[in-house]
Motif scaffolding. Structure first.
Motif, PDB file in Angstrom:
ATOM      1  N   VAL A 100       0.815  -1.205   0.000  1.00  0.00           N
ATOM      2  CA  VAL A 100       0.000   0.000   0.000  1.00  0.00           C
ATOM      3  C   VAL A 100       0.857   1.266   0.000  1.00  0.00           C
ATOM      4  O   VAL A 100       0.582   2.214  -0.725  1.00  0.00           O
ATOM      5  CB  VAL A 100      -0.944   0.006   1.224  1.00  0.00           C
ATOM      6  N   GLU A 101       1.915   1.252   0.809  1.00  0.00           N
ATOM      7  CA  GLU A 101       2.662   2.499   0.969  1.00  0.00           C
ATOM      8  C   GLU A 101       4.074   2.225   1.490  1.00  0.00           C
ATOM      9  O   GLU A 101       4.343   1.166   2.070  1.00  0.00           O
ATOM     10  CB  GLU A 101       1.899   3.433   1.931  1.00  0.00           C
ATOM     11  N   GLU A 102       4.952   3.169   1.244  1.00  0.00           N
ATOM     12  CA  GLU A 102       6.283   3.125   1.839  1.00  0.00           C
ATOM     13  C   GLU A 102       6.488   4.421   2.611  1.00  0.00           C
ATOM     14  O   GLU A 102       6.614   5.491   2.022  1.00  0.00           O
ATOM     15  CB  GLU A 102       7.364   2.953   0.769  1.00  0.00           C
ATOM     16  N   TYR A 103       6.496   4.305   3.926  1.00  0.00           N
ATOM     17  CA  TYR A 103       6.789   5.443   4.778  1.00  0.00           C
ATOM     18  C   TYR A 103       8.298   5.530   4.954  1.00  0.00           C
ATOM     19  O   TYR A 103       9.017   4.529   4.826  1.00  0.00           O
ATOM     20  CB  TYR A 103       6.122   5.276   6.148  1.00  0.00           C
ATOM     21  N   ILE A 104       8.768   6.731   5.250  1.00  0.00           N
ATOM     22  CA  ILE A 104      10.190   6.937   5.480  1.00  0.00           C
ATOM     23  C   ILE A 104      10.405   7.344   6.932  1.00  0.00           C
ATOM     24  O   ILE A 104       9.759   8.247   7.448  1.00  0.00           O
ATOM     25  CB  ILE A 104      10.730   8.049   4.554  1.00  0.00           C
ATOM     26  N   HIS A 106      12.994   9.167   8.885  1.00  0.00           N
ATOM     27  CA  HIS A 106      14.204   9.977   8.828  1.00  0.00           C
ATOM     28  C   HIS A 106      14.879   9.942  10.187  1.00  0.00           C
ATOM     29  O   HIS A 106      14.345  10.462  11.171  1.00  0.00           O
ATOM     30  CB  HIS A 106      13.849  11.418   8.437  1.00  0.00           C
ATOM     31  N   TRP A 123      18.087   7.267   6.740  1.00  0.00           N
ATOM     32  CA  TRP A 123      16.674   6.907   6.588  1.00  0.00           C
ATOM     33  C   TRP A 123      16.493   5.396   6.476  1.00  0.00           C
ATOM     34  O   TRP A 123      17.395   4.683   6.067  1.00  0.00           O
ATOM     35  CB  TRP A 123      16.051   7.594   5.386  1.00  0.00           C
ATOM     36  N   ARG A 125      13.260   2.334   5.586  1.00  0.00           N
ATOM     37  CA  ARG A 125      11.942   2.110   4.992  1.00  0.00           C
ATOM     38  C   ARG A 125      10.962   1.589   6.037  1.00  0.00           C
ATOM     39  O   ARG A 125      11.349   0.823   6.921  1.00  0.00           O
ATOM     40  CB  ARG A 125      12.028   1.071   3.875  1.00  0.00           C
ATOM     41  N   PRO A 188      -0.406  14.287   9.157  1.00  0.00           N
ATOM     42  CA  PRO A 188       1.033  14.224   8.873  1.00  0.00           C
ATOM     43  C   PRO A 188       1.273  13.748   7.451  1.00  0.00           C
ATOM     44  O   PRO A 188       0.335  13.501   6.706  1.00  0.00           O
ATOM     45  CB  PRO A 188       1.522  13.189   9.883  1.00  0.00           C
ATOM     46  N   THR A 189       2.526  13.626   7.084  1.00  0.00           N
ATOM     47  CA  THR A 189       2.867  13.077   5.775  1.00  0.00           C
ATOM     48  C   THR A 189       3.392  11.658   5.967  1.00  0.00           C
ATOM     49  O   THR A 189       3.312  11.098   7.062  1.00  0.00           O
ATOM     50  CB  THR A 189       3.948  13.928   5.084  1.00  0.00           C
ATOM     51  N   ASN A 190       3.935  11.100   4.909  1.00  0.00           N
ATOM     52  CA  ASN A 190       4.497   9.748   5.012  1.00  0.00           C
ATOM     53  C   ASN A 190       5.995   9.781   5.328  1.00  0.00           C
ATOM     54  O   ASN A 190       6.704   8.814   5.091  1.00  0.00           O
ATOM     55  CB  ASN A 190       4.225   8.951   3.732  1.00  0.00           C
ATOM     56  N   VAL A 191       6.463  10.891   5.873  1.00  0.00           N
ATOM     57  CA  VAL A 191       7.850  10.990   6.342  1.00  0.00           C
ATOM     58  C   VAL A 191       7.838  11.243   7.842  1.00  0.00           C
ATOM     59  O   VAL A 191       7.249  12.216   8.305  1.00  0.00           O
ATOM     60  CB  VAL A 191       8.613  12.122   5.624  1.00  0.00           C
ATOM     61  N   HIS A 193       9.993  11.951  11.291  1.00  0.00           N
ATOM     62  CA  HIS A 193      11.280  12.425  11.787  1.00  0.00           C
ATOM     63  C   HIS A 193      11.460  12.008  13.231  1.00  0.00           C
ATOM     64  O   HIS A 193      10.822  12.553  14.126  1.00  0.00           O
ATOM     65  CB  HIS A 193      11.370  13.941  11.673  1.00  0.00           C
TER      66      HIS A 193
END
Lengths: 303, 303
Positions: A100-104, A106, A123, A125, A188-191, A193
């Motif tokens: 479905v998705e790849e979040y990062i 950081h 980073w 995955r 939020p986004t898919n990144v 921190h």
DNA sequence: AGCTCTTATGAATCATTGA
DNA sequence: GTCAATGATTCATAAGAGC
């Protein structure tokens, strides 16, 4: 709330777990390594074939609307990024998983070092797989407070402000949380921190507790069950219990089970119960007897 | 310094370029799309086969110690991340490329939006390929101010100073800040924090000029040659010229070549020369005549 | 309490040395 | 040769000490 720890290879342990009984699987895979005697030392070239039968069990025990989040990063082998992770994605899709998705993630404080051909790796995955297109997701649970002031700065400022923003959004205990009070909430986004965990006294966790916490909030509700088949020092369990979710942790190494048990007991206090079910050590050493027998014969309630 | 623009399919145009004549290939791939009328509209399922013959030409024209940096992000197709990007990595490796590293571009102000099953996509891949394990890399050129100093300093400065400091840094990726700091510089990580470019109209996939600038500084020296085979609005060329590198831009769309030419002329002023070589439009429409003939026959110096 | 300063440490890579 | 072990390199963060 219940925390259960199993000592044994998750491939074997999971066979005794019912179908569709888990809401979220969150784990960080054992590190692929070229040396064979290291814990979790699976050679990168054989990583996919090692993982697939275990992933099949994950698929079976996961509920239809559940999620599987895999924290992983490929090693450098002979000057190149190895391809076992992206091969794993393709193989898991063949097994029926939806990517479905790849979040990062950081890593704000990544490992230092200098090399002639690359910079520090900051980073990792977080691969999100599901069984169905319609899976549970509670986006409101991870919303980040943000106001006009911060919004303007976000678009203009640099790394330092991102750091400050995310330390505020981590678990709600950031130093600058006062700045966010009364501000509007945004998704939020898919990144993500987050800093890596660097505790002074041993107990080195691979990822910070905020990492599983974020996905547990996002993909489960109170009372749900979270599974970590490579539980290590128990960070996923700690995150689950803090959020009122049941958790099941599995690890092949006895010392990790002990470590996880200790952390969990420290975390939950007296209100919740911790069970540790041991599986005979023979299982780990590849005995000729079927592991099923060992599981049945050597199960023991410790606490 | 010289900027040369070619209008045509890079597969054809590059055939007229000598072997090992380029130091860096930096490009952002045309968006894979199911709709055919969109610029670069290649269906995700046919993306790899479409790209491979072009990548072979990239390999040929790239110097032995050069680098190929590919800015790309897979689309969501039917609720899943499509696998064409990771399949592309595997295919390029088979073609002889070394997959040295994957940098992340964290898009600080990514476009808003809300979906039931995912968050806003705030990152893109920057895949770094080389022909050899020993490639040119000038790490000192992209050093950044040390974090601790910056943090303390920023906290002491007022709001207005923050904004001014940052807007000044956008043109040189922190270099101006570095000058103010004077001393302590550290090497960056493989995560780049840059805002997306919102100013340009008419071009869908735009990256900020700082993005190619960073890799041009990192992988080339003054006087080297940079190639962007899908040059679009010419951002890579602008970055190259600002840094004193020659650049070659190719695009199949006439309107983009015109746009790039305009931007380049505005950028370079009078000191440098801009050449636009046109390849007959018939090439783009898939004429039965060989494209070689058209290239030879329709080449024309415009300015 | 707060604030500054010091210090240990982390799922790392590469080059070199030794078996 | 191939494989394994060691040393060099490097920085953001949190804990702890001192004021």
């Amino acid at each position: 709330m219940k925390a259960t720890l199993y000592q044994g290879d998750c491939l074997e342990v999971l066979k005794h777990m019912p179908d569709e009984s888990v809401d979220l699987i969150f784990t960080s895979l054992p590190y692929a390594d070229r040396r064979k005697n290291v814990y979790g030392g699976v050679h990168p070239d054989h990583y996919v074939e090692w993982f697939l039968p275990r992933a099949r069990e994950f698929y079976r025990v996961l509920k239809e609307d559940g999620s599987f989040v895999l924290n992983i990063k490929e090693r450098v082998v002979e000057g190149e990024r190895h391809t076992y992770v992206i091969e794993l994605i393709l193989a898991l899709k063949k097994q029926g998983w939806l990517w479905v998705e790849e979040y990062i993630w950081h890593k704000k404080n990544c490992y230092p070092g200098k090399w002639p051909n690359r910079f520090r790796d900051a980073w990792e995955r977080l691969l999100h797989f599901t069984k169905s297109k319609k899976f549970k997701m509670f986006q409101e649970e991870v919303m980040v407070p943000i106001g006009d002031w911060s919004e303007k700065r976000l678009s203009k400022l640099g790394q330092k402000d991102l750091v400050r923003l995310n330390s505020a959004s981590r678990s709600g205990f950031g130093k600058r949380i006062a700045n966010w009070l009364g501000k509007e909430l945004v998704y939020p986004t898919n990144v993500l921190h987050l800093p890596t965990e660097c505790t002074l006294k041993g107990h080195s966790a691979v990822f910070p507790v905020e990492l599983p916490q974020w996905f547990i909030k996002l993909f489960t509700q109170s009372g749900d069950t979270v599974l970590d088949p490579f539980v290590g020092s128990g960070t996923t369990c700690v995150a689950s219990l803090r959020l009122g979710r049941n958790c099941i942790g599995i690890d092949i190494k006895r010392e990790y089970i002990d470590l996880a048990e200790e952390r969990i007991k420290k975390e939950v206090g007296t209100l919740m119960q911790v069970q540790v079910i041991e599986v005979g050590r023979e299982v780990n050493k590849g005995s000729s007897k079927s592991s099923l027998d060992y599981f049945a014969g050597n199960m023991a309630l410790r606490s």
